[in-house]
Design a protein around this motif. Structure first.
Motif, short mmCIF file in Angstrom:
data_model
loop_
_atom_site.label_atom_id
_atom_site.label_comp_id
_atom_site.label_asym_id
_atom_site.label_seq_id
_atom_site.Cartn_x
_atom_site.Cartn_y
_atom_site.Cartn_z
N GLU A 104 19.09 -55.87 -56.66
CA GLU A 104 19.69 -54.70 -56.02
C GLU A 104 19.38 -53.42 -56.79
O GLU A 104 19.15 -52.37 -56.20
N ASP A 108 17.18 -50.21 -55.61
CA ASP A 108 17.63 -48.83 -55.87
C ASP A 108 16.54 -48.04 -56.57
O ASP A 108 16.31 -46.86 -56.27
N ARG A 268 18.66 -48.35 -46.02
CA ARG A 268 19.49 -49.04 -47.01
C ARG A 268 20.27 -48.05 -47.88
O ARG A 268 19.73 -47.07 -48.36
N LYS A 269 21.56 -48.33 -48.09
CA LYS A 269 22.37 -47.49 -48.96
C LYS A 269 22.19 -47.91 -50.41
O LYS A 269 21.89 -49.07 -50.69
N ALA A 271 22.98 -49.28 -53.93
CA ALA A 271 23.96 -50.24 -54.45
C ALA A 271 24.66 -49.69 -55.68
O ALA A 271 25.70 -50.19 -56.10
N SER A 272 24.07 -48.66 -56.30
CA SER A 272 24.65 -48.06 -57.51
C SER A 272 24.73 -46.55 -57.35
O SER A 272 23.97 -45.95 -56.58
N GLN A 284 23.71 -51.70 -67.02
CA GLN A 284 23.11 -52.15 -65.77
C GLN A 284 21.69 -52.68 -65.96
O GLN A 284 21.27 -53.61 -65.28
#
Length: 401
Positions: A104, A108, A268-269, A271-272, A284
């Motif tokens: 993910e 990003d 897609r949005k 994730a962070s 992370q």
């Protein structure tokens, strides 16, 4: 945009050319062109048709792209692939393989490259001792997506003063990276967080530009390809596993899915959320591969100390060497070996189990002069003693030179 391959920027004429690379790719370049040659090839009236600009600028934008910005020529290149709905099964499998449990964050990372190209990002390092892992394919894939806005580098390119060919690229890929020179590592660290860079071409004055480049490195030397410290937060090091079933046509399948993947990424949005200037937090992007690299770097410091002490012993034909903690730290600093008093004390007392004198006594300390010469000087203080036998017993692989 005009089909004419010439430009006039300021008072100089240029031709847009596609320069082939050893990787079977092409990099777009502006080559200065003599006006008399243009007239000879196309006649004088052709000059009036050549687009004219005040100067050059590099402005990254993957949407609403324009080659002209307020009268300046934009040297950034438009992407050849455009978003289009479609199948992305192979691409998602590939990203899962490369980024593993951090997939993910990996998605990003790609979304940030695509939508926010001026956002500073960590130095992405894909490592593995094994072959056929997909590391190099990831670089080739990025090159297919971002085209002329990505350049392949090696240590020679980074060490050179001339950086016109890569100083304003979005992506800087390094395959089989192995960076041993401290100044190259420091340059990568600096550029990874800097928004400015000095561009220099042979025979030309340096000039400052906005810098938005991101480094992507691949290496099979997973525990020694670069020297970084334990407090380093700019490197995202991922160990990539071996591909069990190799598909020779897989890269071609990925390339065919690029338009659909760009469409997916746009929808897609994230994730962070952005929490640091490099978007991701150190937690992370922390990985066991980073821990292994840092641990090896600590071992490197220990080996460098052993090598330094043994060199002094050999030079003066000693059986043991005496030194104060500051004697050793000063010598290491002059040798460009990064460490600190806490690490030295831990290494000597815990790892080597060397006992420091409880009171001040006379001893001969070693010192490195500005020209690199090592000398012994009489002094007084609380010192450690390390024997030649100890070094030979524990670091015998370093003494065969």
């Amino acid at each position: 945009m005009s089909d004419i391959p010439y430009l006039r920027i300021g008072t100089s004429y240029y031709r847009i050319v596609q320069v082939p690379t050893i990787n079977n790719q092409f990099n777009e370049s502006l080559i200065k062109w003599d006006v008399s040659t243009i007239i000879q090839d196309h006649e004088r009236k052709y000059l009036t048709e050549i687009p004219k600009y005040h100067g050059k600028i590099c402005f990254p934008n993957h949407f609403n792209f324009s080659k002209e910005i307020h009268g300046f020529y934009n040297t950034y290149s438009p992407l050849t692939h455009q978003p289009e709905k479609g199948e992305i099964k192979n691409t998602l499998i590939f990203f899962k393989h490369i980024f593993g449990s951090q997939v993910e964050i990996g998605l990003d990372y790609f979304k940030l490259l695509y939508e926010k190209p001026d956002q500073a990002l960590p130095v992405l390092c894909l490592v593995s001792k094994e072959r056929s892992t997909g590391k190099s394919s990831f670089l080739k894939y990025l090159k297919e997506v971002y085209g002329h806005n990505m350049s392949y580098l090696d240590s020679h390119s980074l060490n050179s003063n001339f950086n016109l060919d890569w100083g304003n690229k979005l992506l800087l890929g390094m395959d089989e990276a192995f960076l041993q020179k401290e100044e190259i590592t420091e340059k990568i660290k600096y550029l990874s967080t800097s928004n400015k860079n000095k561009i220099e071409a042979k025979g030309k004055e340096r000039f400052e530009v906005d810098f938005f480049g991101k480094f992507v490195m691949c290496s099979n030397k997973e525990d020694s390809f670069i020297k970084i410290d334990s407090d380093e937060i700019r490197f995202w090091v991922i160990k990539v596993p071996k591909i069990n079933i190799e598909d020779v046509n897989f890269l071609e399948k990925l390339i065919n899915e690029i338009p659909a993947f760009l469409h997916y990424i746009r929808l897609r949005k994230f994730a962070s959320e952005r929490k640091t200037r490099m978007w991701f937090t150190p937690q992370q992007i922390y990985t066991p591969a980073l821990k292994k690299l840092v641990s090896n770097n600590k071992n490197r410091v220990e080996k460098e100390i052993a090598h330094l002490l043994f060199s002094v012993i050999e030079k003066f034909d000693l059986e043991e060497i005496c030194f104060g903690i500051m004697d050793l730290l000063n010598a290491l600093n002059k040798s460009r070996i990064k460490t600190d008093l806490t690490q030295l004390r831990t290494l000597l007392k815990t790892n080597w189990k060397v006992i420091q004198k409880t009171n001040s006594f006379k001893y001969q300390k070693f010192s490195i002069l500005s020209d690199g010469e090592i000398v012994l000087l009489d002094t007084k203080g609380r010192y450690f003693t390390v024997t030649k036998d100890f070094l030979l017993k524990n670091f015998d692989e370093l003494m065969t030179y």
